[in-house]
Each structure stands twice: as C-alpha cells, then as structure tokens.
Design an enzyme around this catalytic site. Structure first.
Site, mmCIF file in Angstrom:
data_model
loop_
_atom_site.group_PDB
_atom_site.id
_atom_site.type_symbol
_atom_site.label_atom_id
_atom_site.label_comp_id
_atom_site.label_asym_id
_atom_site.label_seq_id
_atom_site.Cartn_x
_atom_site.Cartn_y
_atom_site.Cartn_z
ATOM 1 C CB SER A 61 -0.913 0.085 1.232
ATOM 2 O OG SER A 61 -2.193 -0.736 0.897
ATOM 3 C CE LYS A 64 -3.669 1.023 -1.310
ATOM 4 N NZ LYS A 64 -4.192 0.432 0.107
ATOM 5 C CE1 TYR A 185 -4.153 -0.872 -4.675
ATOM 6 C CE2 TYR A 185 -4.713 -2.948 -4.924
ATOM 7 C CZ TYR A 185 -4.494 -1.845 -4.339
ATOM 8 O OH TYR A 185 -4.497 -2.211 -2.884
ATOM 9 C CE1 TYR A 237 -3.446 0.078 4.638
ATOM 10 C CE2 TYR A 237 -2.062 -1.015 6.440
ATOM 11 C CZ TYR A 237 -2.471 -0.696 5.139
ATOM 12 O OH TYR A 237 -1.748 -1.144 4.027
ATOM 13 C CB VAL A 255 -0.234 -6.055 4.109
ATOM 14 C CG1 VAL A 255 -1.490 -4.984 4.818
ATOM 15 C CG2 VAL A 255 -0.350 -6.067 2.792
#
Length: 305
Positions: A61, A64, A185, A237, A255
């Site tokens: 992540s 991102k 992605y 998160y 993660v």
C-alpha cells in the site's frame, strides 16, 4: 543517531511476537516474521541504518503514495478528486462497507477503493514501465523491480479487490477497464523495495519534492503538499488517528511490513517489519517510530523544549 536507531530496533523487537505476517496473500506469509530494520536519510544525505535495511520486500500500500503523486501530476487535482474524497474512513483498508452504504465515492486514496480509482485514472495515461522508472527515481533505488511471485500470488487471491473494482464501476467511479485498472494497482503493490528505498522517498518528500543532493525537482510542490497531508490523516489505515497523536509524522504503511515516514525538512525514515498488528501496520515499526518521534522531537506539534 546510530545509537538512537539501535535503541529503536531493540524496542521494536520486543513487540514482534505480538504480530503476524499477512496471510491473505500466500506469498507474503513466507516472510521472516523476525526481520526488522530502520533507515534514516537526512537532508544532508547522511544515511544511518540498523537491522535488516537491505532486505527486499514488496511495497504494497505504500505504492499508493507514488501512484497518487503520478496521478496528481498527470491528471491534476480536480480530476483526481472529482470521484474520490480526502477523508479518513475509519474502516479496514479493504472494506466495501462505506463505499456501498455511506458514500458513492472512495473515502481517500490510501485505502484500496481509492487506490484502484487512482489506477483507473492512470491506466490509459501512463504505462507500468514508466511508473516503475518513476518509483526508482523518487526512491533513489535503481534495484526496484516487480516481484513476479508476489504479483501472481496477489492476482490469484484478489477476489475482494476485484469486488471493490466492479462495485466502483457500477457506481460510475471507475470508468476505465476494470481488469486493466486492477492489474496496474497490483503491479504497483508488487514492487520490491527496502527500508533504504523508503527512506529515500521519505527525504524527497521531506525536502518538498526535490532531490536533497542535486536540488532537481522530482515531485511537483503541490503534489507533495497534498500527499503528505493525506498520509498524516489516512496513511496508517484505521489506526491513523492514534498514530498521528502518538507519532505525528506523515506516514504510510503496507501489509508487506514497510512504513514510509516523512519528518518535514529533516529526514526520511524507512522501516521493514513484516509482523503486523490487527490493523495491518508493522507492529514493531509503529513502536520504533513512536520512540524516534519522541527522542528526536519529530512530532509536527511537539511542545517547545
């Protein structure tokens, strides 16, 4: 600084047993739970490292952040946030709940729904190869590649992300090809980095988007401002609020065990610790960053001493 990092590492190791490696992607479950490393790169390009800072792991992540930067620079703020919000979700990173029941828009670009939306903006604008080259540049790491095993493992176990992507299409949010957007992605999530790579990206963001040594602009100043703000409010998160109170540094976790942290005008911090807490953040990494924030007075709202 070296002594501070060694102490942070010792503190982090006390918490490893309380965490677990991500298991919903089988390849990530193969990581050594006891691996742990922290790297700091300062504005003067001094580099300090302790522990497993050269171990390759997938960015997950944290990608991102890079994808959002690219989208802001290629598509502009108005288009990026036309169909996406900038608010903390309070839900797990892969939740569909609020997207389906509370809002037609993803809450922010740091959760999966938002990042898949970002990929949808980019899939017809930029090739994956160009995004890979850009990731190498902003992380100051020419060794970054896509981890084929992790990519294949994620593609074979992406039912939830595929459900999110098709839900986005049904709401008119994702207008690009669903499968191509999802593929981009997951490819970005599968980039192999190190704690040192993340510290490199951190110092670029900490210095306003310029290479700290050459002064060459790598990220538009406005994109840097937006990304760091969203990292502070949404980057960890559904633990982002508590993390902001305890640590107070714009950060983004993945993660795979990585954490990217940005100490404004001072340093970039990269962490690797694949044992995760219940929210999907590196359990040792969060404790290490809390210690570093307090010891080095890095909190954005630290009281004057």
């Amino acid at each position: 600084m070296q002594n501070v990092l060694e102490e942070a590492l010792a503190i982090g190791r006390r918490y490893i047993a309380q965490g677990e490696c991500a298991s919903y992607i089988p390849e990530l479950a193969r990581a050594d739970k006891n691996s742990l490393g922290v790297c700091v790169i300062t504005r003067s390009m001094d580099r300090y490292a302790a522990g497993d800072t050269k171990t390759r792991f997938t960015i997950q992540s944290i990608s991102k952040v890079i994808s959002l930067v690219i989208a802001l620079q290629h598509c502009g703020f108005d288009r990026v946030f036309e169909k996406m919000n900038m608010e903390p979700s309070g839900d797990a990173f892969n939740s569909l709940l609020k997207l389906d029941m509370a809002s037609d828009k993803p809450f922010n670009p740091m959760i999966n729904a938002g990042a898949i939306t970002t990929a949808g903006y980019l899939v017809s604008e930029v090739s994956f190869d160009d995004m890979l080259k850009y990731a190498r540049k902003v992380c100051m790491d020419d060794g970054i590649v896509m981890d084929q095993k992790v990519y294949e493992s994620e593609m074979a176990n992406c039912a939830r992300n595929r459900a999110i992507a098709y839900l986005l299409q049904s709401k008119g949010i994702l207008e690009s090809d669903v499968e191509k957007s999802l593929d981009l992605y997951i490819r970005m999530c599968s980039l192999s980095v190190t704690a040192e790579s993340l510290a490199g990206l951190g110092i670029v963001l900490a210095t306003g988007g310029r290479h700290p040594e050459t002064g060459v602009r790598l990220v538009d100043a406005e994109a840097v401002r937006i990304v760091k703000t969203i990292m502070l409010t949404c980057g960890m998160y559904d633990g982002s609020g508590e993390f902001a109170v305890r640590v107070g540094i714009p950060s983004k976790s993945g993660v795979g065990g990585g954490i990217l942290a940005v100490a404004e005008k001072r340093m970039g911090i990269g962490i690797y610790g694949p044992a995760l807490d219940a929210k999907g953040n590196s359990i040792a990494g969060c404790r290490m960053l809390e210690y570093l924030s307090k010891t080095l007075n890095l909190h954005m709202f630290a009281a004057e001493t």
